[in-house]
Scaffold this motif. Structure first.
Motif, PDB file in Angstrom:
ATOM      1  N   VAL A 102       0.902  -1.097   0.120  1.00 14.50           N
ATOM      2  CA  VAL A 102       0.129   0.018  -0.041  1.00 14.50           C
ATOM      3  C   VAL A 102       1.044   1.264   0.132  1.00 14.50           C
ATOM      4  O   VAL A 102       1.488   1.516   0.996  1.00 14.50           O
ATOM      5  CB  VAL A 102      -1.027  -0.014   1.086  1.00 14.50           C
ATOM      6  N   LEU A 103       0.728   1.857  -1.269  1.00 14.41           N
ATOM      7  CA  LEU A 103       1.616   3.104  -1.244  1.00 14.41           C
ATOM      8  C   LEU A 103       0.841   4.291  -0.996  1.00 14.41           C
ATOM      9  O   LEU A 103      -0.340   4.524  -1.599  1.00 14.41           O
ATOM     10  CB  LEU A 103       2.353   3.225  -2.741  1.00 14.41           C
ATOM     11  N   THR A 104       1.380   5.282   0.016  1.00 14.08           N
ATOM     12  CA  THR A 104       0.518   6.444   0.390  1.00 14.08           C
ATOM     13  C   THR A 104       1.346   7.785  -0.001  1.00 14.08           C
ATOM     14  O   THR A 104       2.594   7.719   0.207  1.00 14.08           O
ATOM     15  CB  THR A 104      -0.024   6.211   2.027  1.00 14.08           C
ATOM     16  N   ARG A 105       0.702   8.687   0.155  1.00 15.06           N
ATOM     17  CA  ARG A 105       1.188  10.162   0.120  1.00 15.06           C
ATOM     18  C   ARG A 105       0.284  11.295   0.567  1.00 15.06           C
ATOM     19  O   ARG A 105      -0.759  10.897   0.480  1.00 15.06           O
ATOM     20  CB  ARG A 105       1.552  10.464  -1.659  1.00 15.06           C
ATOM     21  N   ASN A 106       0.795  12.097   1.266  1.00  9.79           N
ATOM     22  CA  ASN A 106      -0.018  13.238   1.716  1.00  9.79           C
ATOM     23  C   ASN A 106      -1.064  13.397   0.546  1.00  9.79           C
ATOM     24  O   ASN A 106      -0.545  13.823  -0.477  1.00  9.79           O
ATOM     25  CB  ASN A 106       0.750  14.455   2.323  1.00  9.79           C
ATOM     26  N   PRO A 107      -2.388  13.385   0.727  1.00  7.52           N
ATOM     27  CA  PRO A 107      -3.318  13.917  -0.288  1.00  7.52           C
ATOM     28  C   PRO A 107      -3.060  15.336  -0.843  1.00  7.52           C
ATOM     29  O   PRO A 107      -3.439  15.311  -2.064  1.00  7.52           O
ATOM     30  CB  PRO A 107      -4.609  13.712   0.214  1.00  7.52           C
ATOM     31  N   ILE A 108      -2.555  16.239  -0.132  1.00 10.31           N
ATOM     32  CA  ILE A 108      -2.470  17.523  -0.601  1.00 10.31           C
ATOM     33  C   ILE A 108      -1.113  17.591  -1.421  1.00 10.31           C
ATOM     34  O   ILE A 108      -1.463  18.160  -2.687  1.00 10.31           O
ATOM     35  CB  ILE A 108      -2.431  18.511   0.487  1.00 10.31           C
ATOM     36  N   THR A 167      -2.237  -8.790   6.406  1.00  7.61           N
ATOM     37  CA  THR A 167      -1.337  -7.687   6.555  1.00  7.61           C
ATOM     38  C   THR A 167      -0.908  -7.136   5.352  1.00  7.61           C
ATOM     39  O   THR A 167      -0.867  -7.948   4.348  1.00  7.61           O
ATOM     40  CB  THR A 167      -0.163  -7.596   7.735  1.00  7.61           C
ATOM     41  N   ALA A 168      -0.427  -5.839   5.344  1.00  9.26           N
ATOM     42  CA  ALA A 168       0.034  -5.315   4.115  1.00  9.26           C
ATOM     43  C   ALA A 168       1.602  -4.676   4.406  1.00  9.26           C
ATOM     44  O   ALA A 168       1.743  -4.207   5.706  1.00  9.26           O
ATOM     45  CB  ALA A 168      -0.835  -4.263   3.319  1.00  9.26           C
ATOM     46  N   PHE A 169       2.159  -4.458   3.280  1.00  8.22           N
ATOM     47  CA  PHE A 169       3.407  -3.383   3.551  1.00  8.22           C
ATOM     48  C   PHE A 169       2.927  -2.106   3.274  1.00  8.22           C
ATOM     49  O   PHE A 169       2.852  -1.885   2.048  1.00  8.22           O
ATOM     50  CB  PHE A 169       4.315  -4.186   2.727  1.00  8.22           C
ATOM     51  N   TYR A 170       2.995  -1.321   4.393  1.00  5.21           N
ATOM     52  CA  TYR A 170       2.626   0.283   3.863  1.00  5.21           C
ATOM     53  C   TYR A 170       3.864   1.249   3.575  1.00  5.21           C
ATOM     54  O   TYR A 170       5.011   0.773   4.237  1.00  5.21           O
ATOM     55  CB  TYR A 170       1.914   0.807   5.109  1.00  5.21           C
TER      56      TYR A 170
END
Length: 466
Positions: A102-108, A167-170
Motif C-alpha cells: 500500500v503506497l500512500t502520500r499526503n493527499p494535498i 497484513t500489508a506492507f505500507y
C-alpha cells in the motif's frame, strides 16, 4: 515454500507508483506489469496487449490476464488504483498468497502534483533538464473529492485486510525512494535480490515546497484550515476523513433549509429558490455543518429524487458532452461497442433512443460491478447515494421531482416561511437533446431493467406520465 505467489501495489495517481515500480523491476526476481487493469489502457500507454492478452480479452474476462501474470517467471504483480477494474479488487484482497503493498502520500501533495502534471502534460521525468515548470491552482471542492476518494479506498483496503486476518506492507512516498526500505520490502516479499542503489531512470518532478508550487497558496491554507485534524481518521496514515457528499450540501443563510444534492442534481433552480429566501451558504465540512444546524433550530433538510429514466438520460448526455468524460467515452466505444460517436462528432437525434437503451444495458452491468469501469455517482442508484448521505445525516424529506414545487412550499412552511418564492423548474433537463424530444416506450422498459431497485424502493411510475 514461497511466502507469496503474486503482489499488487495499491496506489493512486501521483503517489510515486512509477518510482516504486521502477525499483521493484530493478530487483532480480520481481516484475511489476504496470497498470494492468486500468480500463483506459493495458499496462502502459500505447500498448495493445500485455503478456499476449489483448485489451478486449482482458475487459471481457480480467482473470485471463491475472492468470498470465501469475504464471510468469519469478514474483509478478501490478499496480492498482481505486478507479481500475472493480472486478479485480476482491481477487487481490481475498488471496493471502497475493502480497499487498500500500503506497500512500499526503493527499494535498498528490493533488498538487496531479494539477501540475495536468497543466504541463509531463507525467514522468527522466532528467531534470527536460523538466517543464508549472504551478497548480488549488480548487477546494476538487481537492475534497480527491481526498474523499483517497480515504474511502484506504478504508476499503484496511477493513478487508482486517476481516481476512492479512497484513500489508505500507510504504510512504518519501520512503519509496530509500534503497534500505526497498530492500526491506524485498525481504518481506521473499525475493532474494537486493538493490545497491535506487534506479536513476526516473526523477522526482517537483521537489519544491508547496508554497512554491501552488499559485493561490494563501487561499489553499484558508480552505484547509477548516479540516478537522482530530476527526479520528480511519485511514492507516490518519488522514482526516470527510463525510460523504457534505462539501456539496447547500444551505440557506437566513432560514433552516438544507439541500443535499443527488447527482445529476437540479442545482440551478434550487439554488435560485434558496437564494431568494435568504442567500446561500456552502462549502461545508462536517464540523461547520453541525454549527449551521445549531444556529438554525428547527432546520429541515431535503434530497430531490429524479425519475430513473431522466437520470440515465442526463448521465448519457454527460458522457457524450462533458470534456472530462473523454476516457469514459473511449472505453465505452472501444471495449463495449456502445454507439458513442468519435470525438468532434455528434450522435444523430434519430439514433439517440437506441443509443440510450444500449447505454442503460451497460449501466445495468456496471451497477452490478460487472464491468471494467467503476460506478460513477452520475448514474449510481439513488438508493446507494442516499445510504452514503445517511452516514452523516438523514434528509427530512425526499422531494419528488414531479411535485417539487408543492414539496418545497411545504418545506418552507415547516421552517416558518409563510410566503415562499415560486419555484421555477424551467431548465431541469439540461441536455442538448431533451428527453421529451426522443422518448419511446422502449426507454421506459430499459430504465426499469437498469434501475429495478429504485423503481421498487421509491414507487416510480413511467416518466411519460409525469
Amino acid at each position: 515454500m514461497a511466502k507469496f505467489e503474486t503482489f499488487v501495489v495499491f496506489a493512486e495517481m501521483r503517489t510515486g507508483s512509477n518510482l516504486l515500480e521502477a525499483a521493484l523491476n530493478a530487483l532480480p526476481g520481481a516484475t511489476c506489469h504496470g497498470e494492468a487493469f486500468n480500463p483506459v489502457l493495458i499496462g502502459y500507454p500505447n500498448r495493445k496487449d500485455l503478456l499476449g492478452v489483448s485489451q478486449s480479452l482482458r475487459d471481457s474476462d480480467p482473470m485471463v490476464l491475472w492468470k498470465a501474470i501469475k504464471q510468469s517467471e519469478g514474483l509478478n504483480g501490478c499496480r492498482y488504483f481505486h478507479d481500475h477494474d472493480p472486478r479485480m479488487l476482491s481477487t487481490f484482497l481475498e488471496d493471502p498468497k497475493c502480497a499487498k503493498i500500500v503506497l500512500t502520500r499526503n493527499p494535498i501533495e498528490s493533488y498538487v502534483s496531479l494539477k501540475i502534471a495536468q497543466a504541463t502534460g509531463q507525467w514522468k521525468l527522466g532528467d531534470a533538464k527536460h523538466r517543464k515548470p508549472g504551478k497548480a491552482r488549488f480548487e477546494a471542492a476538487e481537492f475534497e473529492t480527491h481526498l474523499e476518494e483517497f480515504q474511502n479506498f484506504q478504508i476499503t483496503l484496511m477493513n478487508a485486510l482486517q476481516k481476512s486476518g492479512q497484513t500489508a506492507f505500507y510504504i510512504d512516498y518519501e520512503d519509496a525512494q530509500s534503497v534500505e526500505v526497498i530492500n526491506g520490502l524485498a525481504h518481506w516479499l521473499g525475493v532474494d535480490g537486493r538493490l545497491e542503489a535506487m534506479p536513476d531512470s526516473l526523477k522526482v518532478q517537483n521537489p519544491e515546497p508547496l508554497e512554491a508550487k501552488v499559485s493561490n497558496f494563501p487561499g489553499m491554507e484558508a480552505s484547509l484550515a477548516r479540516l478537522d485534524r482530530f476527526n479520528l481518521s480511519r485511514t492507516p496514515n490518519f488522514e482526516p476523513r470527510r463525510g460523504p457528499g457534505v462539501p456539496g450540501f447547500i444551505a440557506c443563510k437566513e432560514a433552516g433549509l438544507l439541500y443535499m444534492p443527488i447527482r445529476p442534481a437540479m442545482d440551478a433552480p434550487i439554488r435560485a429558490w434558496l437564494g431568494k429566501i435568504g442567500g446561500l451558504e456552502e462549502g461545508f465540512s462536517q464540523k461547520t455543518l453541525r454549527q449551521w444546524k445549531r444556529r438554525h433550530t428547527g432546520h429541515r433538510s431535503f434530497c430531490v429524487l429524479r425519475h430513473p429514466l431522466m437520470r440515465a438520460h442526463l448521465a448519457f448526455a454527460a458522457v457524450l458532452e462533458w470534456d472530462n468524460m473523454f476516457e469514459t467515452r473511449a472505453v465505452l466505444r472501444k471495449s463495449y461497442k456502445l454507439a458513442i460517436p468519435d470525438e468532434e462528432q455528434t450522435l444523430a437525434a434519430d439514433r439517440h433512443a437506441e443509443a440510450l437503451i444500449g447505454f442503460m444495458g451497460w449501466l445495468k452491468a456496471n451497477i452490478a460491478n460487472q464491468t471494467s469501469l467503476p460506478v460513477n455517482a452520475l448514474w449510481a442508484t439513488q438508493s446507494a447515494l442516499l445510504q452514503g448521505i445517511a452516514q452523516f445525516a438523514l434528509p427530512d424529506l425526499l422531494v419528488r421531482e414531479d411535485r417539487i414545487a408543492l414539496d418545497l412550499d411545504y418545506l418552507a412552511q415547516s421552517v416558518g416561511i409563510e410566503h415562499a418564492p415560486e419555484f421555477d423548474a424551467a431548465e431541469v433537463d439540461v441536455a442538448a437533446l431533451k428527453l421529451a424530444e426522443y422518448w419511446t416506450p422502449d426507454l421506459e422498459a430499459a430504465a426499469r431493467e437498469c434501475y429495478p431497485r429504485d423503481f421498487m424502493q421509491f414507487g416510480f411510475d413511467d416518466w411519460k406520465r409525469n
